[in-house]
Design a protein around this motif. Structure first.
Motif, PDB file in Angstrom:
ATOM      1  N   GLU A  20      91.296  -4.159  92.320  1.00 31.81           N
ATOM      2  CA  GLU A  20      90.013  -4.868  92.292  1.00 31.81           C
ATOM      3  C   GLU A  20      89.938  -5.899  91.182  1.00 31.81           C
ATOM      4  OE1 GLU A  20      89.909  -1.396  91.540  1.00 31.81           O
ATOM      5  OE2 GLU A  20      89.673  -0.691  93.584  1.00 31.81           O
ATOM      6  N   MET A  34      93.427  -3.858  97.600  1.00 30.08           N
ATOM      7  CA  MET A  34      92.196  -3.073  97.492  1.00 30.08           C
ATOM      8  C   MET A  34      91.034  -3.961  97.914  1.00 30.08           C
ATOM      9  SD  MET A  34      92.670  -0.736  94.160  1.00 30.08           S
ATOM     10  CE  MET A  34      94.030   0.392  94.041  1.00 30.08           C
ATOM     11  N   GLY A  35      89.983  -3.357  98.447  1.00 27.90           N
ATOM     12  CA  GLY A  35      88.899  -4.064  99.100  1.00 27.90           C
ATOM     13  C   GLY A  35      88.242  -5.187  98.339  1.00 27.90           C
ATOM     14  N   ASN A  36      88.053  -5.063  97.036  1.00 31.62           N
ATOM     15  CA  ASN A  36      87.311  -6.070  96.284  1.00 31.62           C
ATOM     16  C   ASN A  36      88.197  -7.046  95.527  1.00 31.62           C
ATOM     17  OD1 ASN A  36      84.882  -4.985  97.097  1.00 31.62           O
ATOM     18  ND2 ASN A  36      84.787  -3.571  95.375  1.00 31.62           N
ATOM     19  N   SER A  37      89.474  -7.114  95.849  1.00 32.46           N
ATOM     20  CA  SER A  37      90.353  -8.033  95.138  1.00 32.46           C
ATOM     21  C   SER A  37      90.108  -9.466  95.610  1.00 32.46           C
ATOM     22  CB  SER A  37      91.809  -7.643  95.339  1.00 32.46           C
ATOM     23  OG  SER A  37      92.143  -7.722  96.693  1.00 32.46           O
ATOM     24  N   HIS A  53      90.942 -13.197  96.937  1.00 32.63           N
ATOM     25  CA  HIS A  53      91.850 -13.803  97.908  1.00 32.63           C
ATOM     26  C   HIS A  53      92.916 -14.649  97.205  1.00 32.63           C
ATOM     27  CE1 HIS A  53      93.145 -15.655 101.640  1.00 32.63           C
ATOM     28  NE2 HIS A  53      93.000 -16.839 101.079  1.00 32.63           N
ATOM     29  N   GLU A 104      95.189  -3.366 103.830  1.00 35.22           N
ATOM     30  CA  GLU A 104      94.108  -3.029 102.905  1.00 35.22           C
ATOM     31  C   GLU A 104      94.106  -1.527 102.662  1.00 35.22           C
ATOM     32  OE1 GLU A 104      89.274  -3.525 102.421  1.00 35.22           O
ATOM     33  OE2 GLU A 104      90.265  -4.211 104.239  1.00 35.22           O
TER      34      GLU A 104
END
Length: 129
Positions: free
Chosen positions: A65, A101-104, A106, A128
């Motif tokens: 993240e 991971m989901g909040n990383s 782009h 993911e």
């Protein structure tokens, strides 16, 4: 003497403009199909058909993240990423698996993909976690 009135609209210039626009669109339309990414779709293989004796030689890099890169449990600084990937792909030569991971960000993933391409990695997969 009274002048005769003109009651019709001349549409010849309008028709000329539409024909020119049509020709331009006909010339440009084939060029629009050439853009885009070349993606290969993985083939589905049943678990019974896979060779269990063959060990996978895929390098896995995790982007968390906070946009940090991890190979295994070791954090890799962004400036040393190219060197680490180059060294590890000598042994793990089948490709690169990027686990995001989901909040990383782009941008962090794209940077990793660019570094991998520049070091010679041919196959890159993203998942993911």
């Amino acid at each position: 003497m009274k002048r005769p009135t003109f009651n019709e609209i001349n549409i010849t210039p309008l028709t000329d403009i539409f024909l020119v626009l049509l020709i331009i669109m006909m010339v440009i339309a084939p060029m629009l199909d050439q853009q885009g990414l070349k993606l290969s779709i993985p083939e589905y293989v049943e678990q019974n058909e896979t060779d269990t004796d063959k060990e996978s030689k895929i390098l896995t890099v995790v982007v968390d993240e906070n946009n940090n890169y991890y190979i295994g449990d070791i954090q890799i600084p962004a400036e040393k990423l190219s060197q680490e990937i180059k060294e590890r792909t000598k042994v793990l030569s089948d490709g690169l698996m990027i686990e995001v991971m989901g909040n990383s960000n782009h941008g962090a993933v794209v940077k990793l993909m660019d570094v991998a391409r520049n070091t010679g990695v041919k196959a890159i997969s993203i998942t993911e976690i």
